[in-house]
Design an enzyme around this catalytic site. Structure first.
Site, PDB file in Angstrom:
ATOM      1  N   GLU A  45       0.690  -1.277   0.122  1.00  9.33           N
ATOM      2  CA  GLU A  45       0.180   0.210  -0.042  1.00  9.33           C
ATOM      3  C   GLU A  45       0.937   1.160   0.121  1.00  9.33           C
ATOM      4  O   GLU A  45       0.606   2.340   0.801  1.00  9.33           O
ATOM      5  CB  GLU A  45      -1.037   0.037   1.027  1.00  9.33           C
ATOM      6  CG  GLU A  45      -1.988  -1.120   0.959  1.00  9.33           C
ATOM      7  CD  GLU A  45      -3.039  -0.949   2.139  1.00  9.33           C
ATOM      8  OE1 GLU A  45      -3.018  -0.171   3.009  1.00  9.33           O
ATOM      9  OE2 GLU A  45      -4.173  -1.923   2.163  1.00  9.33           O
ATOM     10  N   GLU A  86      -5.482  -8.570   0.394  1.00 10.04           N
ATOM     11  CA  GLU A  86      -6.630  -8.081   1.367  1.00 10.04           C
ATOM     12  C   GLU A  86      -7.811  -7.822   1.086  1.00 10.04           C
ATOM     13  O   GLU A  86      -8.264  -6.981   0.313  1.00 10.04           O
ATOM     14  CB  GLU A  86      -6.043  -6.885   2.236  1.00 10.04           C
ATOM     15  CG  GLU A  86      -4.699  -6.987   2.757  1.00 10.04           C
ATOM     16  CD  GLU A  86      -4.104  -5.603   3.464  1.00 10.04           C
ATOM     17  OE1 GLU A  86      -5.123  -4.843   3.801  1.00 10.04           O
ATOM     18  OE2 GLU A  86      -2.995  -5.303   3.435  1.00 10.04           O
TER      19      GLU A  86
END
Length: 503
Positions: free
Chosen positions: A173, A292
């Site tokens: 991320e 995720e």
């Protein structure tokens, strides 16, 4: 239209139901590690300090691959802190979750745990505060047989044979301003490409995941993927995708349609990757690592972070999942299967305690949350080839996604056994009659209908005191007549219909 119809034909295939679609995620966050998978002194702990009750539930869940050690945690992590004698390991400030990291559980422990759990390890490297050399050092330590400083160090630490980790994430991320070491797409893309090139010089057999957007709502979504892939396409095997769905606003109609958003998200990432492939003349189709995903009551996180100082393994986002959440999770799994041709890895976040299917009490029991059940049953029965389904049925209106289908489905056909699994979610508030046409698969008989319905008690949760309040149940098995059958899908429910060849 009050009923729905579904025709299944084995000639309309999507792709293989890759076992890696049933992955999970263990991050050094909250009590996922300490008090979750690892608790020395617990009555069930083995010689390594692993909770055997959690290991048993992990196997029952059907987890295939586990991503480690993060997540946001990895962007400030020194992998060297988690190897060697535990007594020599440093205590560190973890900036991601504002906690004290003891490093009692690290790479060596995770690899031992993964072997006991029977799961494939998926490692992430720190490209937040570190770079090419540190990633190469970790790979050498983990995968090189011996004869070098780092591979011999692994052997000195008790792992004579290389760990042989095949799946590696190039950071986490890095598009997010919350991330330690946040970067622009160009900065990250260049670093990821150089890291990937170097890592594959050490071990050409590995598969690499480049960071995609943290979620579809990011202001840089799609442009981030395009820029990163222009740097990395020829060097990586996957682009990641992350998403969470928050039911906190009480809009049940919309949360039940979350899979519509995931479906669009996947299609848009695929389109962006294919654009870069066309631009750069690549024939290979890049896959997605959806590493995720889950339901997450995100509005609770900041309060968890704000109300304490620097402590070890505090309780963080230990969401109690209800029956509706379980239906949503089952529907998200349907979506991942429906994109089996382009989604090659998927990891539900996280495994224990932190927005997890498994909950524990320190020193006490472990139990299955409501979302455990659709995952376990899908992992068990989705074997073989995913078939394209085009259900016809009613629709309903949502605030977030507009008009959406009441029914969502996917089918998986196991050519070896002849068995067929049909997964179906009724998002509506009323029972839904479904007419199934299986004439394309002659010689089948119905062997079971399992349902997890939220219509009667949508707020029900599983707790330590009542661990089986929300569980699937078997209902009347439909009868096939001439390859057709009718079945009633309960209101707000996830369903598994199983068919097998006639004896």
């Amino acid at each position: 239209m009050r009923n729905a119809q579904l025709t299944i034909d084995p000639t309309f295939t999507i792709g293989a139901a890759d076992r890696r679609l049933f992955g999970s995620f263990v991050e050094h966050m909250g009590r996922c590690v300490y008090g979750g998978v690892y608790e020395p002194g617990h009555p069930s702990a083995d010689a390594h300090g692993f909770r055997r009750d959690v290991l048993d539930l992990t196997r029952e869940l059907g987890v295939s691959v586990v991503r480690y050690p993060g997540g946001n945690f990895v962007s400030g992590y020194r992998w060297e802190d988690g190897v060697g004698p535990v007594g020599d390991r440093p205590r560190r400030l973890d900036l991601a979750w504002k906690t004290i990291e003891t490093n009692a559980f690290g790479l060596n422990e995770f690899m031992t745990w993964a072997a006991e759990a029977g799961v494939e390890p998926m490692m992430a490297v720190n490209l937040g505060t570190r770079g090419v050399q540190e990633a190469c050092d970790l790979l050498e330590y983990a995968n090189h047989p011996g004869g070098t400083q780092l591979s011999d160090l692994r052997r000195k630490h008790g792992a004579e044979e290389p760990y042989g980790v095949r799946l590696w994430c190039l950071g986490n991320e890095l598009d997010g301003p919350w991330q330690v070491g946040h970067k622009t797409a160009d900065e990250y893309g260049r670093l990821a490409a150089e890291t990937a090139r170097a890592m594959k010089l050490i071990d050409p057999s590995i598969s690499l995941v480049a960071c995609g957007s943290s979620n579809r709502g990011m202001p840089t979504f799609a442009s981030w993927e395009a820029t990163v892939l222009e740097h990395t396409y020829e060097h990586v095997d996957y682009i990641s995708a992350h998403t969470y769905y928050d039911p906190s606003d009480g809009d049940r109609a919309s949360i039940l349609a979350s899979a519509v958003d995931m479906d669009n998200f996947i299609s848009e990432v695929v389109a962006t990757a294919d654009h870069v492939a066309a631009k750069q003349r690549h024939r290979r189709k890049l896959k997605i690592s959806f590493d995720e995903w889950n339901v997450w009551y995100q509005s609770r996180l900041q309060a968890d972070l704000d109300r304490r100082g620097w402590v070890e393994a505090p309780a963080l986002i230990e969401d109690d999942y209800n029956a509706v959440d379980a239906v949503v999770v089952g529907d998200l799994l349907i979506t991942l299967l429906r994109h089996a041709d382009r989604v090659g890895v998927a990891c539900q976040a996280q495994l224990a305690n932190v927005i997890a299917p498994i909950r524990t009490r320190n020193g006490g029991p472990a139990w299955r949350q409501s979302i455990f059940h659709p995952f376990a049953l899908t992992a068990r029965h989705a074997r073989g080839t995913v078939l394209r389904t085009e259900p016809v049925g009613p629709t309903y209106e949502t605030k977030r996604y507009g008009e959406v289908p009441v029914l969502d489905t996917v089918a998986v056909h196991d050519e070896e056994t002849g068995e067929l699994a049909v997964f179906a979610v009724n998002r509506g508030p009323n029972d839904l009659p479904l007419d199934l046409d299986l004439r394309g698969l002659p010689g089948l008989r119905a062997v079971g209908h399992t349902t997890l319905a939220a219509g009667t008690d949508p707020a029900a949760t599983n707790t330590e005191a009542e661990p089986d309040r929300v569980t699937p149940r078997e209902v009347t098995t439909p009868t096939l007549d001439g390859g057709r059958c009718s079945v009633a899908l309960p209101a707000c429910s996830w369903n598994l219909l199983r068919f097998a060849p006639q004896p």
